[in-house]
Write an enzyme that holds these catalytic residues in place. Structure first.
Site, PDB file in Angstrom:
ATOM      1  N   GLY A 274      -7.427  -5.697  11.339  1.00  0.00           N
ATOM      2  CA  GLY A 274      -8.349  -6.114  10.252  1.00  0.00           C
ATOM      3  C   GLY A 274      -7.233  -6.914   9.163  1.00  0.00           C
ATOM      4  O   GLY A 274      -6.263  -7.272   9.392  1.00  0.00           O
ATOM      5  N   CYS A 281       0.546   4.454  -0.490  1.00  0.00           N
ATOM      6  CA  CYS A 281       1.497   5.302   0.350  1.00  0.00           C
ATOM      7  C   CYS A 281       2.085   4.512   1.477  1.00  0.00           C
ATOM      8  O   CYS A 281       3.356   4.250   1.115  1.00  0.00           O
ATOM      9  CB  CYS A 281       0.849   6.578   1.099  1.00  0.00           C
ATOM     10  SG  CYS A 281       0.154   7.708  -0.080  1.00  0.00           S
TER      11      CYS A 281
HETATM   12  C1  UGA Z   1      -1.767   8.262   4.332  1.00  0.00           C
HETATM   13  C2  UGA Z   1      -1.488   9.077   5.650  1.00  0.00           C
HETATM   14  O1  UGA Z   1      -2.742   8.782   6.347  1.00  0.00           O
HETATM   15  C3  UGA Z   1      -1.771  10.373   4.977  1.00  0.00           C
HETATM   16  O2  UGA Z   1      -1.471  11.323   6.040  1.00  0.00           O
HETATM   17  C4  UGA Z   1      -0.621  10.719   3.931  1.00  0.00           C
HETATM   18  O3  UGA Z   1      -0.426  11.982   3.296  1.00  0.00           O
HETATM   19  C5  UGA Z   1      -0.934   9.671   2.849  1.00  0.00           C
HETATM   20  O4  UGA Z   1      -0.701   8.224   3.296  1.00  0.00           O
HETATM   21  C6  UGA Z   1       0.340   9.837   1.789  1.00  0.00           C
HETATM   22  O5  UGA Z   1       1.552   9.516   2.166  1.00  0.00           O
HETATM   23  O6  UGA Z   1       0.074  10.552   0.736  1.00  0.00           O
HETATM   24  P1  UGA Z   1      -3.692   7.275   2.724  1.00  0.00           P
HETATM   25  O7  UGA Z   1      -2.825   6.279   2.433  1.00  0.00           O
HETATM   26  O8  UGA Z   1      -4.808   8.135   1.928  1.00  0.00           O
HETATM   27  O9  UGA Z   1      -2.891   8.314   3.847  1.00  0.00           O
HETATM   28  O10 UGA Z   1      -4.906   6.397   3.766  1.00  0.00           O
HETATM   29  P2  UGA Z   1      -4.868   6.109   5.373  1.00  0.00           P
HETATM   30  O11 UGA Z   1      -6.086   6.504   5.837  1.00  0.00           O
HETATM   31  O12 UGA Z   1      -3.911   6.383   5.931  1.00  0.00           O
HETATM   32  O13 UGA Z   1      -5.110   4.694   5.140  1.00  0.00           O
HETATM   33  C7  UGA Z   1      -3.981   3.666   4.915  1.00  0.00           C
HETATM   34  C8  UGA Z   1      -4.425   2.271   4.940  1.00  0.00           C
HETATM   35  O14 UGA Z   1      -4.383   1.891   6.416  1.00  0.00           O
HETATM   36  C9  UGA Z   1      -5.820   1.707   4.501  1.00  0.00           C
HETATM   37  O15 UGA Z   1      -5.605   0.725   3.622  1.00  0.00           O
HETATM   38  C10 UGA Z   1      -6.692   1.691   5.621  1.00  0.00           C
HETATM   39  O16 UGA Z   1      -7.757   0.960   5.497  1.00  0.00           O
HETATM   40  C11 UGA Z   1      -5.524   1.196   6.733  1.00  0.00           C
HETATM   41  N1  UGA Z   1      -5.702   1.398   7.919  1.00  0.00           N
HETATM   42  C12 UGA Z   1      -6.195   2.559   8.467  1.00  0.00           C
HETATM   43  C13 UGA Z   1      -5.984   0.266   8.907  1.00  0.00           C
HETATM   44  O17 UGA Z   1      -5.877  -0.919   8.500  1.00  0.00           O
HETATM   45  N2  UGA Z   1      -6.302   0.563  10.118  1.00  0.00           N
HETATM   46  C14 UGA Z   1      -6.184   1.583  10.810  1.00  0.00           C
HETATM   47  O18 UGA Z   1      -6.639   1.884  11.919  1.00  0.00           O
HETATM   48  C15 UGA Z   1      -6.267   2.771   9.821  1.00  0.00           C
END
Ligand code: UGA
Length: 454
Positions: A274, A281
């Site tokens: 996407g 983070c």
């Molecule tokens: C991330 C990690 O997942 C946590 O384990 C970690 O503790 C945290 O960073 C941190 O370092 O504090 P977070 O940033 O809250 O957590 O969110 P995520 O769910 O990891 O998503 C990050 C980004 O990736 C979002 O913009 C999401 O939309 C995107 N994403 C996620 C995708 O584009 N594709 C995916 O398949 C998954």
């Protein structure tokens, strides 16, 4: 030192407040040190400055019962506690390296009040080698305090769930008995998890829960955290590259990643293609590990590619949709989603805001909506983007809709009704969320990322 009953938490951001909310409702007295007056007053009022499901009732109860004591003074907290968590921010410098000024400032100020036998625990994400530098600060000041790296893995939007049902607690340091003490306080949270769930009001789907406790050396623990985030970021950029190939064929990136991810050696998580990753983070952790690798003489090419692919995605989608929409000049476009992901009000490095800005620079009149992140997104948006108060308002008279965050309410929109109110007929699904035929049945042209053939 007597049994660990008092905990000091330095920094009331996402990690600090989530940690404080859990420990202060699990039998500990928690002193939360937050220098920002506005944030401090919000916590003092029993509230949370960001949206995160379930956290506010925990804060409210603990503040009321005085098991959570917010303060802006180290002198009112550190010397009362045997456990100190450092949860301060580690933003990135303009060159992409991690800015550790808050980390060292916190350690130096805490050092003035630390009591012998205390444990100073780093939860913030720091480059490998940082802990050793802090240990030498304590040694130089001749303070008898143990240093432990205990990186946080919680995700925004599911912070309470992740705190209670963690995959692993990692503790890194020299002394095994100190690591056991840190593990012991986390086990107390486990023992209280039913109470914590009841207070937070969150119902969590039953899952086979078996969190692991992992002991490591100090540098390994630091590297575990940045490695985990870096690898998840690689997976996302990898999926996005496959999506670009799929776009040139009639393959569907969803079908591909479902089948590829069914191999347990690979796994399906973080393979959603996407508009790329944003937030407080991943973007900074990716640039941080590139920089830190470089300092150790390692050219981390795979992370450089991950970053470049991620940076390309917003523009890739805007350009891809351009033909169908017929250019952006004088078009009205709705952008639905300014939070960097659903479940949070956080809009830092939000892909939705980036797309809104690109569309606006290309000449479109952009109306953006987000159920929780409108306020926090203001800083990320150029001043021509208008923020409105409902999805319907954003969609009205628009030529195209860009859906950029996976809020459930966007999937529940009545497409037939909304399509009638549009001037144009395009839905750009920047996260591949929608059922294509349902969109087409509503009379809209569908544009996804890597779903051309379906
Ligand atoms: C991330 C990690 O997942 C946590 O384990 C970690 O503790 C945290 O960073 C941190 O370092 O504090 P977070 O940033 O809250 O957590 O969110 P995520 O769910 O990891 O998503 C990050 C980004 O990736 C979002 O913009 C999401 O939309 C995107 N994403 C996620 C995708 O584009 N594709 C995916 O398949 C998954």
């Amino acid at each position: 030192m007597k049994q660990d009953t008092n905990i000091a938490i330095i920094g009331g951001g996402y990690v600090g407040l989530s940690t404080a909310a859990a420990f202060s409702n699990a039998g500990y007295t928690v002193y939360l040190i937050e220098p920002n007056k506005e944030r401090l007053n919000t916590v003092k009022a029993g509230k949370c400055f960001f949206y995160e499901e379930g956290i506010e009732p925990l804060i409210e109860k603990a503040v009321k019962e005085k098991t959570l004591i917010p303060t802006d003074k180290y002198s009112e907290a550190i010397d009362k506690c045997s456990i100190i968590f450092s949860c301060v921010g580690t933003p990135d410098n303009p060159d992409g390296s991690s800015n550790l000024s808050f980390i060292f400032a916190a350690a130096n100020e805490a050092a003035e009040y630390l009591q012998p036998g205390a444990i100073y625990i780093q939860k913030s994400t720091v480059p490998v080698g940082t802990g050793k530098k802090i240990e030498s600060i304590f040694t130089e000041k001749k303070i008898d305090v143990a240093y432990v790296s205990n990186p946080e893995f919680l995700r925004e939007g599911t912070a309470v769930e992740d705190t209670l049902f963690f995959d692993r607690i990692v503790v890194g340091g020299k002394d095994s008995s100190v690591l056991d003490r840190v593990i012991a306080i986390h086990k107390v949270i486990q023992e209280h998890h039913k109470t914590l769930l009841d207070i937070s009001g969150i119902t969590i789907p039953k899952k086979n829960y078996a969190g692991k406790y992992i002991k490591a050396n100090l540098s390994s623990a630091e590297l575990i955290k940045v490695t985990a985030n870096a690898f998840l970021a690689v997976k996302i950029s990898f999926a996005n590259s496959i999506a670009k190939i799929a776009d040139q064929t009639d393959a569907s990136v969803i079908e591909v990643m479902d089948a590829v991810g069914a191999d347990p050696r690979i796994g399906r998580a973080f393979f959603n293609a996407g508009r790329g990753f944003g937030g407080g983070c991943f973007p900074k952790d990716v640039s941080g590990i590139i920089f830190s690798a470089d300092e150790h003489g390692v050219d981390f090419g795979i992370m450089k590619a991950t970053e470049a692919i991620n940076d390309s995605m917003a523009n890739y989608i805007v350009e891809k949709a351009q033909k169908t929409i017929g250019g952006y000049k004088n078009k009205k476009v709705a952008v639905l989603g300014l939070a960097f992901k659903a479940g949070t009000s956080d809009a830092r490095r939000s892909p939705g805001a980036k797309i809104a800005n690109l569309l606006s620079s290309a000449g479109a009149q952009v109306s953006a909506y987000d159920p929780k992140a409108a306020e926090e997104a203001k800083e990320e948006l150029n001043n021509k983007v208008e923020i409105v108060t409902s999805a319907e308002e954003a969609i009205k008279n628009s030529d195209a809709i860009f859906v950029t965050t996976e809020w459930p309410e966007f999937l529940e929109l009545d497409l037939n009704e909304n399509a009638k109110n549009m001037s144009g007929d395009t839905l750009v699904d920047c996260l591949n969320l929608f059922d294509i035929s349902a969109v087409q049945k509503a009379g809209l042209q569908y544009i996804g990322v890597g779903r051309n053939g379906v």
